[in-house]
Write a protein that holds these residues in place. Structure first.
Motif, PDB file in Angstrom:
ATOM      1  N   LEU A  92       7.900  -9.330 -17.007  1.00 52.23           N
ATOM      2  CA  LEU A  92       8.976  -8.729 -17.526  1.00 52.23           C
ATOM      3  C   LEU A  92       8.505  -8.590 -19.195  1.00 52.23           C
ATOM      4  CD1 LEU A  92      13.265  -8.498 -17.362  1.00 52.23           C
ATOM      5  CD2 LEU A  92      11.601  -8.165 -19.390  1.00 52.23           C
ATOM      6  N   LEU A 113      16.465  -9.921 -11.364  1.00 54.10           N
ATOM      7  CA  LEU A 113      16.698  -8.813 -13.112  1.00 54.10           C
ATOM      8  C   LEU A 113      17.807  -7.852 -12.666  1.00 54.10           C
ATOM      9  CD1 LEU A 113      13.990  -7.047 -14.778  1.00 54.10           C
ATOM     10  CD2 LEU A 113      16.214  -5.631 -13.422  1.00 54.10           C
ATOM     11  N   SER A 161       8.566  -5.711  -6.435  1.00 55.01           N
ATOM     12  CA  SER A 161       9.718  -6.866  -6.324  1.00 55.01           C
ATOM     13  C   SER A 161       8.589  -7.183  -5.015  1.00 55.01           C
ATOM     14  CB  SER A 161      10.834  -6.191  -5.211  1.00 55.01           C
ATOM     15  OG  SER A 161      11.554  -6.981  -4.990  1.00 55.01           O
ATOM     16  N   LEU A 165      18.930  -0.406 -10.895  1.00 62.07           N
ATOM     17  CA  LEU A 165      18.424  -1.197 -11.272  1.00 62.07           C
ATOM     18  C   LEU A 165      18.356  -3.040 -10.545  1.00 62.07           C
ATOM     19  CD1 LEU A 165      15.047  -0.477 -10.540  1.00 62.07           C
ATOM     20  CD2 LEU A 165      14.067  -1.708 -12.955  1.00 62.07           C
ATOM     21  N   ARG A 223      16.125  -6.451  -9.475  1.00 58.45           N
ATOM     22  CA  ARG A 223      15.098  -7.404  -8.139  1.00 58.45           C
ATOM     23  C   ARG A 223      14.557  -8.403  -9.168  1.00 58.45           C
ATOM     24  NH1 ARG A 223      10.010  -3.101  -9.154  1.00 58.45           N
ATOM     25  NH2 ARG A 223      11.125  -1.468  -8.475  1.00 58.45           N
ATOM     26  N   ASP A 224      14.150  -9.646  -7.883  1.00 57.93           N
ATOM     27  CA  ASP A 224      14.152 -10.725  -8.391  1.00 57.93           C
ATOM     28  C   ASP A 224      14.375 -11.062  -9.707  1.00 57.93           C
ATOM     29  OD1 ASP A 224      11.833 -10.098  -6.842  1.00 57.93           O
ATOM     30  OD2 ASP A 224      10.004  -9.336  -8.046  1.00 57.93           O
ATOM     31  N   TRP A 270      10.737   1.249 -15.841  1.00 59.66           N
ATOM     32  CA  TRP A 270      11.430   2.349 -15.326  1.00 59.66           C
ATOM     33  C   TRP A 270      11.757   2.265 -16.791  1.00 59.66           C
ATOM     34  CZ3 TRP A 270      15.813   2.564 -18.538  1.00 59.66           C
ATOM     35  CH2 TRP A 270      17.143   3.219 -17.611  1.00 59.66           C
ATOM     36  N   ASN A 312      10.345  -9.237  -2.947  1.00 64.62           N
ATOM     37  CA  ASN A 312      11.270  -9.023  -1.657  1.00 64.62           C
ATOM     38  C   ASN A 312      10.945  -8.735  -0.505  1.00 64.62           C
ATOM     39  OD1 ASN A 312      13.157 -10.845  -3.446  1.00 64.62           O
ATOM     40  ND2 ASN A 312      14.166  -8.610  -3.872  1.00 64.62           N
TER      41      ASN A 312
END
Lengths: 114, 114
Positions: free
Chosen positions: B31, A31, B112, A26, A28-29, B56, B114
Motif C-alpha cells: 500500500l 485495509l 484484491s 474502500l 480490501r485485504d 483511490w 479475495n
C-alpha cells in the motif's frame, strides 16, 4: 461513461446527527478506508480507542481535539492535519466542533508484516 | 509528547514548482499513500497512466480534469471528489488549476486477492 465508484467527501454533511456517521469508502485485504462525520461528538468520558490495526487519519474540515493516553496535551487538529496512530496506541477524541461538521478520512491498515 | 508521524496536507503548497510534487505519507504491505501537489501540470499529450495497482484518489483543493481512455467526457473534479481507478484502467490528468495549487491524496492498493 463507464460506471466507476465516485463520491464527494463533503457531500451530505448536514443535518447534524445524534451519532457520528461512519461510511466505508474502500475495503480490501485488511485495509479499510472510511469517512467519518462528527458534529460535536466526543469519545465518551473514560473511554479509549484501542485498535488492532494502525490508523492514518486526517481531519479535512472542522476541528477536533485528539488525545493519546501517553500524552498530557490534547492535540488540536485543523483541516489538513494528519496523524498516524499505531495499533493499540490508546487514544480518544476529546471534542469536535459544535458549530460545523468535522470530516475525517481514516485509513485502517494491518501493522506491517515486514 | 511522544514522537508521532504527523503533518498537514495543506502545508508548503507554494511556490509553484515546474513539476508535480509527490510525497509518500505511508507505505506498507503493498500500500502507498501519497500527497500530490499540482499547479497547472497535466499528463503529457498522448500519454496515459497504466498502473498495476488500483488507486483511490481524492482531490482536496484546487480543480482538475481527469479522463479515462474508455470515456469520452473529461471528469471535472472539485474539492472532495474521489474516484476509484481500477488497476490498468488507463487514465490521464487533462488539466489542473493554474490559479491555485491542486492537492490530491492518492491511495495505491494491490488488487484484491479475495
Amino acid at each position: 461513461m463507464a460506471t466507476r465508484e465516485t463520491g464527494n467527501l463533503f457531500a451530505k454533511l448536514t443535518p447534524p446527527t445524534p451519532d457520528e456517521r461512519f461510511e466505508t469508502l474502500l475495503q480490501r485485504d485488511g485495509l479499510t478506508l472510511e469517512r467519518i462525520v462528527s458534529h460535536g461528538q466526543a469519545t465518551p468520558d473514560g473511554e479509549w480507542y484501542d485498535q488492532p490495526r494502525a490508523e492514518w487519519v486526517v481531519l479535512l474540515k472542522g476541528a477536533a481535539g485528539l488525545r493519546f493516553e501517553d500524552e498530557v496535551e490534547i492535540r488540536q487538529l485543523r483541516p489538513g492535519d494528519h496523524v498516524l496512530i499505531p495499533a493499540h496506541a490508546r487514544h480518544r477524541v476529546e471534542w469536535t466542533s459544535e458549530s460545523e461538521p468535522t470530516v475525517w478520512l481514516a485509513l485502517h491498515v494491518p501493522e506491517s508484516q515486514n
